[in-house]
Design an enzyme around this catalytic site. Structure first.
Site, PDB file in Angstrom:
ATOM      1  N   CYS A 351       0.798  -1.236   0.000  1.00 38.66           N
ATOM      2  CA  CYS A 351       0.000   0.000   0.000  1.00 38.66           C
ATOM      3  C   CYS A 351       0.829   1.284   0.000  1.00 38.66           C
ATOM      4  CB  CYS A 351      -0.983   0.022   1.157  1.00 38.66           C
ATOM      5  SG  CYS A 351      -1.246  -1.531   1.986  1.00 38.66           S
ATOM      6  N   ARG A 380       7.036 -10.779   6.001  1.00 42.85           N
ATOM      7  CA  ARG A 380       6.701 -10.540   7.401  1.00 42.85           C
ATOM      8  C   ARG A 380       7.333 -11.636   8.232  1.00 42.85           C
ATOM      9  NH1 ARG A 380       0.334  -9.327   6.366  1.00 42.85           N
ATOM     10  NH2 ARG A 380       0.682  -7.748   4.778  1.00 42.85           N
ATOM     11  N   GLN A 398       1.019 -11.082  -2.730  1.00 38.74           N
ATOM     12  CA  GLN A 398      -0.399 -10.745  -2.674  1.00 38.74           C
ATOM     13  C   GLN A 398      -0.909 -10.421  -4.071  1.00 38.74           C
ATOM     14  OE1 GLN A 398       0.147  -7.431   0.123  1.00 38.74           O
ATOM     15  NE2 GLN A 398      -1.164  -8.542   1.546  1.00 38.74           N
ATOM     16  N   ASP A 400      -2.588  -8.077  -5.060  1.00 39.27           N
ATOM     17  CA  ASP A 400      -2.988  -6.838  -4.412  1.00 39.27           C
ATOM     18  C   ASP A 400      -3.501  -5.811  -5.417  1.00 39.27           C
ATOM     19  OD1 ASP A 400      -3.314  -5.433  -2.140  1.00 39.27           O
ATOM     20  OD2 ASP A 400      -1.198  -5.061  -1.732  1.00 39.27           O
ATOM     21  N   HIS A 402      -5.085  -1.484  -5.159  1.00 38.11           N
ATOM     22  CA  HIS A 402      -5.603  -0.371  -4.375  1.00 38.11           C
ATOM     23  C   HIS A 402      -6.423   0.526  -5.269  1.00 38.11           C
ATOM     24  CE1 HIS A 402      -2.262  -1.873  -1.920  1.00 38.11           C
ATOM     25  NE2 HIS A 402      -3.135  -1.647  -0.957  1.00 38.11           N
ATOM     26  N   LYS A 486     -14.939  -3.213   6.439  1.00 39.50           N
ATOM     27  CA  LYS A 486     -14.435  -4.164   5.447  1.00 39.50           C
ATOM     28  C   LYS A 486     -15.401  -5.307   5.211  1.00 39.50           C
ATOM     29  CE  LYS A 486     -11.931  -7.010   8.755  1.00 39.50           C
ATOM     30  NZ  LYS A 486     -10.813  -7.875   9.015  1.00 39.50           N
ATOM     31  N   HIS A 532      -8.414  -1.277  -0.224  1.00 39.69           N
ATOM     32  CA  HIS A 532      -7.460  -2.374  -0.424  1.00 39.69           C
ATOM     33  C   HIS A 532      -8.279  -3.602  -0.795  1.00 39.69           C
ATOM     34  CE1 HIS A 532      -4.476  -0.342   2.379  1.00 39.69           C
ATOM     35  NE2 HIS A 532      -5.610   0.148   2.838  1.00 39.69           N
TER      36      HIS A 532
HETATM   37 ZN   LIG Z   1      -3.180  -2.445   0.890  1.00 40.99          ZN
END
Ligand SMILES: [Zn+2]
Ligand SMILES: [Zn+2]
Length: 659
Positions: A351, A380, A398, A400, A402, A486, A532
């Site tokens: 992000c 992580r 991910q 991912d 945005h 969410k 996200h």
């Molecule tokens: Zn994010």
């Protein structure tokens, strides 16, 4: 007349109104219990009540009710009913163990997702799985006695006195942390425990038990303190349910993605590379690449734009985003450079990088929504004990994206993301999807960042979307992150297990921290909302869940090898190669088993490798330009021309994909 009214008034005063989940109201005398109320409804129900939920709090079904309340009776069909049963089973196991091993000391004994455990200091006793049958037998013996769970409020002094006498330093330590006036004991049979409850009415509900595992567990999770013995178990109200549970466990073992991943040659781990860092083998890499291509195509159609960002970022980037404060300590240590004081971090999230991309150019409201998508790899530092195959790793990618949009666009963006998620679930045969919406705790608006107006707008938008689409979502108040509401997607796999996959998360925080703006129709600067979203969650986790869901039998469009050609002897090798060549033209992934093995053996091996189609070729097939088709797990389908086989495969694929 006067007397009569007074009598009447008193009678009404002694009744309370209980509202049930269906909205109906029952009047019961003050001091009755949930169990009494259940008895009023039906005897059968009363026999099944394990606990009660009163005004949102789970309590003993035997607790006297003193005022008007909302009440839900909890049975084995409710998660909270199961929890009460399993926690009560932990007490019962402790009682059995105390009788069999006098003098042992007890830590904590909670219920968990599937069953319960108790942490026990077995002193000088030797204990192993071999002792399980003996303990299980004792548990069932005690269960038959229908011992009630008696709740008793005690003062701190009394509590300390009891466990000092008993000589249990673990309970004493727990009591030290409690406030006087809030301490309760529960006694069942010969066993008394420090406990908040709730518990089931009596042990008779427990009809079947299985102790499942023994492990070491440091007292209070602190590795400097004593290691206790943790015994896991599970109980059921019927013997049949235990049998079914054990069957499911057996099936789950067969589907374990760590085992299948190895058998199918998809991925591996190496101590030399490091724990929790998966290595994708060629077949696994092809599979993953195909997944990415699929999602890229879907996202491209939905107006996403690809971006690419580096694996590391300057420490200041993560200070701005707040990730440093959150992950800094628990993360991989910073990377130093030759420049004094310069530090980089492996990125824990994509992000912040995407915020910088948004920030790189000015934006007008006319450009919104902007959707940046990246298969971004993040790192992580998970504790080594937490690592598990591909589901918990230290480096993962991910799927991912945005979305930067105006508050008014949240609803249509949610709709768009849900379209993608549903299309994906269909392509992988995830038919049982559970959706949860997490909203603010209405009692504590101060815990959340962003204006009330924006929160309301977003929460209403999400609820409307769910309702209009008939999603049957579970709404949880107080479960939202501090920065936005969410929606989570969970799937139930082929053998009934629940897996958390993707999320759509509204965020008011990062646009604020990064000072992101767009120019509105009024020519003023405005703050965009960030969303996200990751439908798979991560490639690693998704592949793991998919393997366990389909037991390694991937959907035809995804599987690494769609067909295997089995020549019945060397004489037909040339023809097999012709077939392979033709299939390639039709974009069908195939290979030839050219070993000089018997056909039966080749078929068995292909079945083991879960290749969807086996194409047997010999004299007849060569003469007619055809193949004899066998489907994995089904058997012979008959003779097909190469063309008609290719058509069959491609129809099957487009049915499940429909871009
Ligand atoms: Zn994010
Ligand atoms: Zn308890």
């Amino acid at each position: 007349m006067y007397l009569c009214t007074q009598f009447f008034g008193k009678a009404i005063l002694n009744m309370i109104n209980i509202t049930l989940p269906d909205g109906s109201v029952k009047q019961i005398p003050k001091g009755s219990t949930a169990l009494d109320l259940a008895g009023q409804i039906s005897e059968g129900l009363a026999r099944n009540v394990l606990a009660a939920k009163i005004n949102g709090k789970v309590v003993d079904a035997t607790l006297p009710l003193t005022e008007d309340a909302d009440l839900k009776l909890l049975t084995w069909n409710d998660t909270e009913g199961k929890a009460a049963m399993w926690h009560s089973s932990a007490h019962l196991m402790a009682e059995a163990i105390e009788l069999l091993y006098p003098g042992v000391k007890f830590g904590i004994g909670p219920d968990i997702e599937n069953g319960f455990y108790y942490d026990i200091d077995f002193m000088d006793y030797e204990i192993s799985e071999k002792d399980f049958p003996k303990i299980e037998k004792k548990i069932l013996e005690l269960a038959k006695e229908k011992q009630t769970y008696q709740r008793k409020a005690v003062s701190k002094a009394e509590a300390l006195e009891y466990f000092t006498k008993k000589g249990d330093e673990y309970k004493l330590e727990l009591i030290q942390d409690l406030e006087d006036g809030e301490i309760t004991f529960y006694q069942s049979g010969y066993f008394t425990d420090l406990c908040r409850g709730p518990h089931i009415p009596h042990t008779g509900f427990i009809k079947a038990v299985k102790l499942t595992k023994i492990a070491g567990a440091y007292w209070r999770g602190d590795e400097k303190r004593k290691q206790l013995t943790r015994i896991y178990g599970i109980t059921f109200p019927k013997k049949k349910e235990l049998t079914e549970y054990l069957d499911r466990l057996e099936e789950a073992k067969k589907r374990d993605h760590r085992v299948l991943g190895k058998e199918l040659g998809l991925f591996t781990f190496s101590q030399n590379v490091g724990l929790g860092l998966p290595l994708w083998l060629p077949k696994g890499a092809i599979l993953r690449e195909r997944l990415e291509q699929y999602l890229k195509k879907v996202q491209n159609n939905a107006g996403y734009q690809p971006v690419i960002t580096p694996h590391i970022g300057n420490v200041n980037l993560y200070k701005t985003s707040g990730h440093y404060q959150k992950y800094g300590e628990e993360s991989f240590k910073p990377i130093k450079t030759p420049v004094e004081g310069e530090e980089f971090f492996l990125k824990p999230m994509n992000c912040p990088h995407h915020c910088e991309i948004f920030k790189a150019t000015p934006h007008s409201y006319k450009e919104l929504p902007i959707r940046y998508a990246e298969f971004g790899t993040v790192y992580r530092y998970e504790q080594s004990g937490e690592l598990h195959g591909l589901t918990r790793v230290r480096g993962f990618t991910q799927d991912d994206a945005h979305i930067f949009c105006t508050p008014d666009q949240i609803k249509s963006e949610f709709n768009g993301v849900i379209d993608i998620v549903q299309q994906i679930f269909k392509a992988f045969d995830f038919n049982d999807v559970i959706i949860q919406i997490s909203l603010r705790d209405p009692k504590h608006p101060e815990k959340y960042i962003g204006s009330d107006e924006n929160w309301e707008k977003a929460e209403n938008a999400i609820k409307e979307v769910a309702e209009e689409r008939g999603l049957n979502a579970i709404i949880e108040y107080g479960e939202a992150a501090f920065y936005g509401p969410k929606m989570d997607f969970m799937v139930r796999d082929a053998i009934g297990r629940k897996w958390q996959l993707g999320t759509i998360q509204v965020d008011y925080n990062l646009p604020e921290r990064f000072d992101l703006t767009y120019i509105g129709a009024d020519n003023e600067k405005h703050r965009p909302v960030m969303i996200h979203r990751a439908p798979f969650g991560s490639m690693e986790r998704f592949v793991a869940v998919l393997i366990e869901h389909c037991g390694g039998n991937f959907p035809l469009w995804l599987t690494p090898d769609q067909a295997i050609i089995l020549p019945i002897s060397e004489k037909y090798q040339k023809y097999a190669e012709n077939v392979l060549h033709l299939l390639k033209k039709y974009e069908i992934r195939a290979l030839i088993d050219d070993r000089s093995e018997k056909t039966g053996r080749k078929i068995r091996d292909a079945e083991m490798k879960k290749v969807p189609y086996m194409l047997i070729v010999g004299e007849k097939e060569e003469a007619t330009g055809s193949v004899s088709v066998r489907k994995h797990g089904e058997g012979d389908l008959g003779t097909f021309s190469i063309e008609s086989f290719a058509e069959k495969v491609n129809t099957e694929i487009s049915k499940s994909l429909n871009y």
